[in-house]
Design a protein around this motif. Structure first.
Motif, mmCIF file in Angstrom:
data_model
loop_
_atom_site.group_PDB
_atom_site.id
_atom_site.type_symbol
_atom_site.label_atom_id
_atom_site.label_comp_id
_atom_site.label_asym_id
_atom_site.label_seq_id
_atom_site.Cartn_x
_atom_site.Cartn_y
_atom_site.Cartn_z
ATOM 1 N N PHE A 13 0.719 -1.199 0.069
ATOM 2 C CA PHE A 13 -0.003 -0.129 -0.103
ATOM 3 C C PHE A 13 0.846 1.252 0.159
ATOM 4 N N ARG A 14 1.795 1.275 0.939
ATOM 5 C CA ARG A 14 2.764 2.482 1.013
ATOM 6 C C ARG A 14 3.648 2.591 -0.518
ATOM 7 N N HIS A 15 3.937 1.450 -0.859
ATOM 8 C CA HIS A 15 4.745 1.716 -2.262
ATOM 9 C C HIS A 15 3.687 2.204 -3.256
ATOM 10 N N ALA A 16 2.291 1.807 -3.500
ATOM 11 C CA ALA A 16 1.653 2.137 -4.308
ATOM 12 C C ALA A 16 0.812 3.451 -4.316
ATOM 13 N N PHE A 17 0.522 3.950 -3.155
ATOM 14 C CA PHE A 17 -0.250 4.908 -2.794
ATOM 15 C C PHE A 17 0.482 5.777 -1.726
ATOM 16 N N GLY A 18 1.726 5.832 -1.262
ATOM 17 C CA GLY A 18 2.302 6.592 -0.311
ATOM 18 C C GLY A 18 2.402 8.213 -0.778
ATOM 19 N N GLU A 19 2.852 8.965 -0.149
ATOM 20 C CA GLU A 19 2.804 10.368 -0.154
ATOM 21 C C GLU A 19 3.935 10.673 -1.450
ATOM 22 N N HIS A 20 4.938 9.864 -1.513
ATOM 23 C CA HIS A 20 6.038 9.844 -2.682
ATOM 24 C C HIS A 20 5.407 9.778 -4.272
ATOM 25 N N GLY A 22 2.583 11.104 -5.382
ATOM 26 C CA GLY A 22 1.817 12.320 -6.253
ATOM 27 C C GLY A 22 0.462 11.922 -6.113
ATOM 28 N N ILE A 23 -0.258 11.161 -5.472
ATOM 29 C CA ILE A 23 -1.685 10.982 -5.288
ATOM 30 C C ILE A 23 -2.074 11.627 -4.096
ATOM 31 N N SER A 24 -3.250 12.367 -4.396
ATOM 32 C CA SER A 24 -3.845 13.217 -3.268
ATOM 33 C C SER A 24 -4.061 12.606 -2.074
ATOM 34 N N SER A 25 -3.877 13.279 -0.750
ATOM 35 C CA SER A 25 -4.366 12.666 0.552
ATOM 36 C C SER A 25 -5.661 12.180 0.538
ATOM 37 N N ARG A 26 -6.528 12.953 -0.134
ATOM 38 C CA ARG A 26 -8.090 12.568 -0.102
ATOM 39 C C ARG A 26 -8.190 11.210 -0.718
ATOM 40 N N CYS A 27 -7.724 11.117 -1.788
ATOM 41 C CA CYS A 27 -7.445 9.564 -2.692
ATOM 42 C C CYS A 27 -6.828 8.519 -1.672
ATOM 43 N N ARG A 28 -5.741 9.004 -1.057
ATOM 44 C CA ARG A 28 -5.173 7.692 -0.293
ATOM 45 C C ARG A 28 -6.199 7.288 0.711
ATOM 46 N N LYS A 29 -6.765 8.396 1.444
ATOM 47 C CA LYS A 29 -7.506 7.787 2.520
ATOM 48 C C LYS A 29 -8.781 7.088 1.882
ATOM 49 N N GLU A 30 -9.234 7.406 0.952
ATOM 50 C CA GLU A 30 -10.222 6.773 0.572
ATOM 51 C C GLU A 30 -9.978 5.318 -0.028
ATOM 52 N N VAL A 51 -6.090 9.041 -10.531
ATOM 53 C CA VAL A 51 -5.609 7.686 -10.994
ATOM 54 C C VAL A 51 -4.439 8.050 -12.354
ATOM 55 N N GLY A 52 -4.214 8.974 -12.767
ATOM 56 C CA GLY A 52 -3.221 9.349 -13.722
ATOM 57 C C GLY A 52 -1.924 8.975 -13.212
ATOM 58 N N GLN A 53 -1.653 9.098 -11.690
ATOM 59 C CA GLN A 53 -0.635 8.823 -11.048
ATOM 60 C C GLN A 53 -0.361 7.517 -10.870
ATOM 61 N N PHE A 54 -1.349 6.675 -10.739
ATOM 62 C CA PHE A 54 -1.066 5.163 -10.505
ATOM 63 C C PHE A 54 -0.181 4.248 -11.206
ATOM 64 N N SER A 55 0.507 3.753 -10.393
ATOM 65 C CA SER A 55 1.396 2.635 -11.095
ATOM 66 C C SER A 55 0.652 1.449 -11.152
ATOM 67 N N ASP A 56 1.243 0.367 -12.039
ATOM 68 C CA ASP A 56 0.561 -0.967 -12.268
ATOM 69 C C ASP A 56 0.154 -1.292 -11.094
ATOM 70 N N LEU A 57 1.165 -1.504 -10.341
ATOM 71 C CA LEU A 57 0.709 -1.998 -8.834
ATOM 72 C C LEU A 57 -0.346 -1.499 -8.067
ATOM 73 N N ALA A 79 -14.008 9.423 -16.770
ATOM 74 C CA ALA A 79 -12.975 10.181 -17.212
ATOM 75 C C ALA A 79 -11.845 10.067 -16.372
ATOM 76 N N CYS A 80 -11.373 9.009 -16.033
ATOM 77 C CA CYS A 80 -9.908 8.559 -15.540
ATOM 78 C C CYS A 80 -9.104 8.140 -16.387
ATOM 79 N N GLY A 81 -9.167 8.304 -17.627
ATOM 80 C CA GLY A 81 -7.937 7.902 -18.449
ATOM 81 C C GLY A 81 -7.844 6.421 -18.612
ATOM 82 N N LEU A 82 -8.816 5.511 -18.365
ATOM 83 C CA LEU A 82 -8.631 4.098 -18.395
ATOM 84 C C LEU A 82 -8.644 3.483 -19.496
#
Length: 352
Positions: A13-20, A22-30, A51-57, A79-82
């Motif tokens: 979770f930290r690797h995929a959604f951590g502060e580094h 670029g994903i917003s804190s709101r999104c990380r909390k959700e 979502v544009g910042q999401f890695s494959d993981l 409209a999340c660029g999927l």
């Protein structure tokens, strides 16, 4: 062993959604609440900026969190660029949604491969009621077939299928894979050309929108047959810009003579001739006798027609609009509507 698994999950979770990331804190909390199966979180909305910042993981993990969640009812990924590739990752572990009733994938970029990735989820989506996949040119007939077949396999719980502004020209799959609870089918701006040979299995359908299609004479006949069925619940019909001719219009008008459910009829953009308008005018207020005026159609409260500068057509349109206003002002009271039309026409020689 369990503690090691939990540690791995936290690290992922930290690797995929951590502060580094670029994903917003709101999104990380959700997403954390989704992962934790928070019973107070029933709706999840994500935006392209995250979502544009999401890695494959991150995409794989999110799909797995949703699949295990028992409380989410509404997921919005509009409209999340999927793309096809991102859908493959997202749905790799997202093979079910126990509580999910609404999924919005509007305005994305995936096509048939992306929909194919969804099939295992759709096969198990037994509580899914609403599916939005509109505003995507890559959604074509092949995608529609995959969706309908999978939703049918899930037990046909779907009630709302919103697919406007896509690229679907054939919906005959509805004939082979029944969706018996379907109440709303929005296919505006798809240029649908091939309709099911029968709509008798869709009596619960309340909204059928086919603007910008080319359903042809047989398509109009199928819709008319549905409208003539006493068990039909169809209330809103959109046939704007559908190349309707006088014979098609006559078929539809005849099907509405004994119909008590239809409320909204959209025909703007069609070639509305004097003959077509006269048929609708007679349907709504037949002035040939007091009895026929009283027993005219009092259910239609909205009839959308193409504007015209022709004097005769404008005059007929005025009579139609008067009848529609009476219907709307007396909605649910056919006696009052019939009485108002008799007073306004039969007892008004100038109006007649």
């Amino acid at each position: 062993m369990e503690s090691e698994q939990n540690c791995d999950d936290d690290n992922n979770f930290r690797h995929a959604f951590g502060e580094h990331t670029g994903i917003s804190s709101r999104c990380r909390k959700e997403i954390d609440r989704t992962k934790s199966n928070d019973p107070d979180l029933t709706a999840l909305s994500l935006y392209l900026s995250d979502v544009g910042q999401f890695s494959d993981l991150a995409l794989e993990l999110l799909g797995g969190y949703i699949a295990k969640n028992e409380h989410l009812k509404d997921i919005d990924l509009e409209a999340c660029g999927l793309t096809d590739a991102k859908m493959s990752l997202l749905f790799r572990n997202w093979t079910m949604g126990r509580s999910l009733s609404r999924l919005d994938l509007e305005g994305n970029e995936f096509g048939v491969d992306g929909v194919r990735s969804m099939v295992p989820f759709l096969n198990n989506a037994r509580n899914l009621i609403t599916l939005h996949m509109n505003n995507n040119d890559n959604i074509n007939t092949a995608c529609f077939i995959l969706m309908v077949e999978a939703l049918h396999a899930a037990g046909g719980s779907i009630e709302e299928l919103i697919l406007n502004q896509c690229n679907i020209d054939d919906i005959t799959a509805l004939e082979h894979y029944l969706l018996p609870r379907l109440t709303s089918l929005d296919l505006d701006h798809n240029n649908v050309q091939s309709m099911p040979s029968s709509l008798e299995n869709y009596l619960k359908l309340e909204q059928l929108w086919l603007e910008g299609s080319s359903i042809g004479r047989e398509g109009f006949k199928m819709i008319a047959k549905l409208l003539q069925n006493d068990g039909s619940f169809l209330k809103s019909l959109d046939l704007r810009s559908n190349n309707m001719d006088d014979l098609d219009a006559e078929t539809l008008v005849n099907s509405l003579k004994c119909n008590t459910m239809m409320r909204e009829f959209y025909l703007e953009g069609s070639n509305v001739t004097e003959k077509i308008l006269s048929a609708f005018s007679k349907l709504l207020n037949d002035i040939s006798s007091i009895e026929r005026t009283y027993n005219s159609n009092h259910n239609l409260i909205h009839l959308n027609l193409t504007d015209s500068t022709d004097a005769t057509i404008k005059k007929i349109t005025r009579h139609i609009n008067q009848a529609i206003r009476i219907n709307k002002n007396n909605e649910g009271n056919s006696h009052a509507a019939g009485r108002a039309k008799v007073i306004g026409t039969q007892l008004n020689s100038k109006e007649r």
